[in-house]
Enzyme design. Sequence first.
Site, PDB file in Angstrom:
ATOM      1  N   SER A  16       0.846  -1.193   0.000  1.00 36.62           N
ATOM      2  CA  SER A  16       0.000   0.000   0.000  1.00 36.62           C
ATOM      3  C   SER A  16       0.882   1.244   0.000  1.00 36.62           C
ATOM      4  O   SER A  16       2.060   1.177  -0.342  1.00 36.62           O
ATOM      5  CB  SER A  16      -0.920  -0.023   1.228  1.00 36.62           C
ATOM      6  OG  SER A  16      -1.909   0.965   1.118  1.00 36.62           O
ATOM      7  N   ASN A  17       0.313   2.380   0.361  1.00 34.28           N
ATOM      8  CA  ASN A  17       1.096   3.620   0.443  1.00 34.28           C
ATOM      9  C   ASN A  17       0.537   4.477   1.570  1.00 34.28           C
ATOM     10  O   ASN A  17      -0.451   4.118   2.204  1.00 34.28           O
ATOM     11  CB  ASN A  17       1.073   4.357  -0.903  1.00 34.28           C
ATOM     12  CG  ASN A  17      -0.336   4.667  -1.322  1.00 34.28           C
ATOM     13  OD1 ASN A  17      -1.013   5.490  -0.719  1.00 34.28           O
ATOM     14  ND2 ASN A  17      -0.816   3.985  -2.356  1.00 34.28           N
ATOM     15  N   ASP A  18       1.180   5.642   1.783  1.00 31.17           N
ATOM     16  CA  ASP A  18       0.881   6.473   2.961  1.00 31.17           C
ATOM     17  C   ASP A  18      -0.250   7.474   2.747  1.00 31.17           C
ATOM     18  O   ASP A  18      -0.443   8.356   3.577  1.00 31.17           O
ATOM     19  CB  ASP A  18       2.133   7.264   3.352  1.00 31.17           C
ATOM     20  CG  ASP A  18       2.989   6.491   4.320  1.00 31.17           C
ATOM     21  OD1 ASP A  18       2.472   5.534   4.920  1.00 31.17           O
ATOM     22  OD2 ASP A  18       4.176   6.854   4.466  1.00 31.17           O
ATOM     23  N   ALA A  82      -4.767   7.352  -4.290  1.00 35.79           N
ATOM     24  CA  ALA A  82      -3.424   6.853  -4.627  1.00 35.79           C
ATOM     25  C   ALA A  82      -3.556   5.351  -4.862  1.00 35.79           C
ATOM     26  O   ALA A  82      -3.268   4.529  -3.987  1.00 35.79           O
ATOM     27  CB  ALA A  82      -2.453   7.154  -3.493  1.00 35.79           C
TER      28      ALA A  82
END
Length: 214
Positions: A16-18, A82
């Site tokens: 995943s991402n932030d 995102a």
Amino acid sequence: TTGPTREYLDPVRYISNDSSGKQGYEIAVALNKLGVKTTLITGPTNLIINADIKIKKVVSAKEMFNEVKKTLPVDIAICAAAVADFKPIKKNKNKIKKNQNSFTSINFEENSDIVEFLGKNNKNRPSIVVGFSAETENLHKNAIIKLREKNCDIIVSNDVSKKDSGINSDYNRVSIIDGNGNFKVFKRSKKSFIANKIAKVVLDKLLIDDRNFN
Ligand code: C5P
């Protein structure tokens, strides 16, 4: 759309991402305040949702894509999520063990591009399609390339090179760019402030483009 997506490798591990989902949430709040019936399709976030907007929670890019398709037709699509560009081809049914020798690499496949699908959708294309472009260099050039590739009407170019704004911050630095190359640059500002500006640009464009609107 807003927030990150999660692409699971096994029942407990994911890629995943932030992304905090804040900018997309604030845009939904801004549009809602202006009287636009708004649906927010969000990946997993810690956002506290106070606004009276319809929320659809999803986890993976595939789920987000399906919810987007189910929500059509719409007049405006703003894709601030995102989304993970790639997902593991295989999700293990059981938790991968440390001593599992075979697990030395992950094979990925590309996720469908949601905003590109909307931009190029001839049958149900929203009147206005807005994409986001998170960049650390050549901000405007890369954003305009993305706008053309994905057939968006507007692209919001996000400067994510600085620690005091962008991903997982209450502040952002953006430029709002249209298909004619016109752009508005916003210095470091609260995401809620930027959201109001984006909502205004988008609604102005909708009103100008739609001659039947009165
Ligand atoms: O190409 P890149 O991922 O940088 O493009 C960002 C834009 O594309 C954002 O608007 C994002 O929400 C959208 N996107 C999407 N579906 C994907 C990947 C990106 O809608 N699978």
